[in-house]
Design an enzyme around this catalytic site. Structure first.
Site, PDB file in Angstrom:
ATOM      1  N   GLY A   7       0.806  -1.221   0.000  1.00  0.00           N
ATOM      2  CA  GLY A   7       0.000   0.000   0.000  1.00  0.00           C
ATOM      3  C   GLY A   7       0.841   1.274   0.000  1.00  0.00           C
ATOM      4  O   GLY A   7       0.505   2.240  -0.696  1.00  0.00           O
ATOM      5  N   CYS A  10       1.930   1.311  12.208  1.00  0.00           N
ATOM      6  CA  CYS A  10       3.178   1.892  11.720  1.00  0.00           C
ATOM      7  C   CYS A  10       3.711   2.917  12.707  1.00  0.00           C
ATOM      8  O   CYS A  10       4.880   3.221  12.711  1.00  0.00           O
ATOM      9  CB  CYS A  10       2.951   2.549  10.362  1.00  0.00           C
ATOM     10  SG  CYS A  10       1.855   1.617   9.319  1.00  0.00           S
TER      11      CYS A  10
HETATM   12  C1  LIG Z   1      -4.775   3.115   5.128  1.00  0.00           C
HETATM   13  C2  LIG Z   1      -3.421   2.514   4.889  1.00  0.00           C
HETATM   14  N1  LIG Z   1      -2.727   2.892   3.809  1.00  0.00           N
HETATM   15  C3  LIG Z   1      -1.511   2.374   3.527  1.00  0.00           C
HETATM   16  C4  LIG Z   1      -0.929   1.443   4.349  1.00  0.00           C
HETATM   17  C5  LIG Z   1       0.418   0.884   4.006  1.00  0.00           C
HETATM   18  O1  LIG Z   1       0.295  -0.400   3.434  1.00  0.00           O
HETATM   19  P1  LIG Z   1       1.545  -1.382   3.363  1.00  0.00           P
HETATM   20  O2  LIG Z   1       1.852  -1.809   4.759  1.00  0.00           O
HETATM   21  O3  LIG Z   1       1.113  -2.491   2.477  1.00  0.00           O
HETATM   22  O4  LIG Z   1       2.662  -0.604   2.745  1.00  0.00           O
HETATM   23  C6  LIG Z   1      -1.606   1.035   5.513  1.00  0.00           C
HETATM   24  C7  LIG Z   1      -0.984   0.109   6.471  1.00  0.00           C
HETATM   25  O5  LIG Z   1      -1.183   0.185   7.669  1.00  0.00           O
HETATM   26  C8  LIG Z   1      -2.889   1.577   5.772  1.00  0.00           C
HETATM   27  O6  LIG Z   1      -3.605   1.212   6.844  1.00  0.00           O
END
Ligand SMILES: Cc1ncc(COP(=O)(O)O)c(C=O)c1O
Length: 411
Positions: A83, A345
């Site tokens: 993402g 994160c």
């Molecule tokens: C809304 C949202 N966008 C983007 C991401 C990032 O995705 P990825 O961990 O696959 O890079 C996350 C991950 O927590 C998310 O919740």
């Protein structure tokens, strides 16, 4: 293969309650067997000899299954590492393609303003920060405490000089769903592009990209019961995009690098589970609503953030007054419950969640927040056990706090 099998089963076998699906989802129950069955497709999908055919077919089938699930053409899917990369590709991709068209200085562009909601994931907010360092003009669209985007403010912000609008489909912390269709309709009137981070929406609610009319949408494999390390960006036919990674013609020159075949195939495998996906829309909603009702009834001083706006059926963001969120999380962990205090994160970061602050919560409230996110493997028994454990832990932390205050007063 044994380790994959164990990984899929550990969370349940250990008797733990996993209520942190917005951080990552467990693997779909039958995914390990599927992966075992495709392991001999280790060839390079770009090879034109025999070894490339199997992996190429896996990629093609996954692309088709995902396109069917989200409502687009398979040519509009660009596989990424997840993402965050998909968000970067959309936002920087628009910026770079405008720079190519109008020159390096965004101030001189006819479309130089970028509008972004105040509650985006860091992979969106930090990417816009990066654009600001390159001279872009970025403005935040406000969101209310109830979890609703300020449509009147958005209308006033729109103009013929807007390049791109980014509003997520559903918020990772509160589960709030934003009215993307309405926002894209407004955005079209000024001819700007629209990007939506749909990472938290896939598999949780019904949606269709054609219907939403966005230009870009981001998705991640590990929020969708699949292997980590994959995801994709939907790029509407004709929308500008510039590859961030150079040195290969993969993904029609939109993302260089040999594809993560197994993770992509796992995404495709889960995308074909239509019955499971649809069944869980209602099932998770009933479990989540029951959990919220019981928590509000049994524990005083609790509220649900963003409860006025539409929400994902899987997410609750509680403010539990007179309790510190980090202590609560650690005590619940000891009791066998995995939850989160904010976006995964940002865990380990003692600062309160910027999303909750942007919604108007005080620092105190944000620090007393608990995110509970359920999923496909959640049972009624998990919910019942969670409520008992939460009540016990909150009671204990509150009495410890009261004792500490009394001790302080005696000194
Ligand atoms: C809304 C949202 N966008 C983007 C991401 C990032 O995705 P990825 O961990 O696959 O890079 C996350 C991950 O927590 C998310 O919740």
């Amino acid at each position: 293969m044994k380790s994959l099998r164990t990984q899929a089963l550990t969370l349940r076998d250990a008797g733990r309650i996993y209520f942190d699906h917005n951080a990552t989802t467990p693997l779909a129950a039958d995914l390990p067997q599927y992966i075992a069955s495709i392991l001999d497709n280790w060839g390079n999908p770009s090879s034109i000899h025999h070894g490339g055919r199997g992996p190429k077919t896996l990629l093609r089938d996954a692309r088709q299954a995902l396109a069917t699930l989200v409502g687009c053409s398979s040519l509009e899917i660009v596989f990424t590492s997840g993402g965050a990369e998909a968000n970067n590709l959309a936002i920087k991709g628009v910026f770079e393609s405008f720079a190519k068209k109008w020159g390096a200085d965004p101030v001189k562009w006819p479309r130089k303003r970028f509008l972004v909601s105040a509650v985006e994931h860091p992979s969106v907010t930090q990417t816009y920060k990066y654009l600001e360092s390159k001279g872009a003009h970025v403005e935040k669209i406000p969101v209310s405490r109830g979890g609703e985007i300020d449509l009147e403010a958005f209308k006033k912000m729109l103009g013929e000089d807007v390049a791109l609008v980014s509003v997520m489909f559903a918020n990772n912390e509160t589960g709030n769903i934003f009215p993307i269709k309405e926002l894209t309709k407004l955005t079209r009137t000024v001819g700007a592009l629209f990007h939506s981070d749909c990472v938290q929406a896939l598999g949780k609610v019904e949606f269709n990209l054609r219907d939403l009319d966005v230009d870009y949408a981001s998705f991640s494999s590990h929020k969708f019961y699949s292997l980590k390390g994959s995801g994709f960006l939907y790029v509407k036919k004709g929308a500008p995009v510039e590859s961030l990674i150079h040195g290969g013609g993969q993904e029609r020159h939109r993302r260089a690098g040999t594809e993560n075949v197994l993770a992509i195939a796992s995404l495709g495998f889960v995308a074909r589970k239509h019955a499971v996906i649809v069944e869980n829309f209602e099932r998770t909603k009933q479990l989540r609503d029951c959990m919220e009702r019981e928590v509000l009834e049994r524990i005083d001083g609790v509220s649900v953030t963003g409860a006025e706006g539409p929400r994902l059926p899987t997410t609750s963001s509680f403010v539990i007054r007179n309790v510190d969120g980090e202590s609560l999380l650690m005590n619940l962990d000891i009791e066998g419950v995995s939850v989160s205090t904010g976006a995964a994160c940002s865990s380990g970061n003692p600062e309160p969640s910027p999303t909750l602050l942007a919604m108007g919560l005080t620092r105190f409230e944000a620090q007393a927040s608990l995110r509970v996110s359920i999923g496909w493997s959640t049972t009624e028994e998990d919910v019942a056990r969670f409520i008992v454990i939460l009540e016990k832990v909150v009671g204990r932390l509150r009495s410890l706090r009261a004792e500490a205050f009394a001790e302080e007063a005696r000194r």
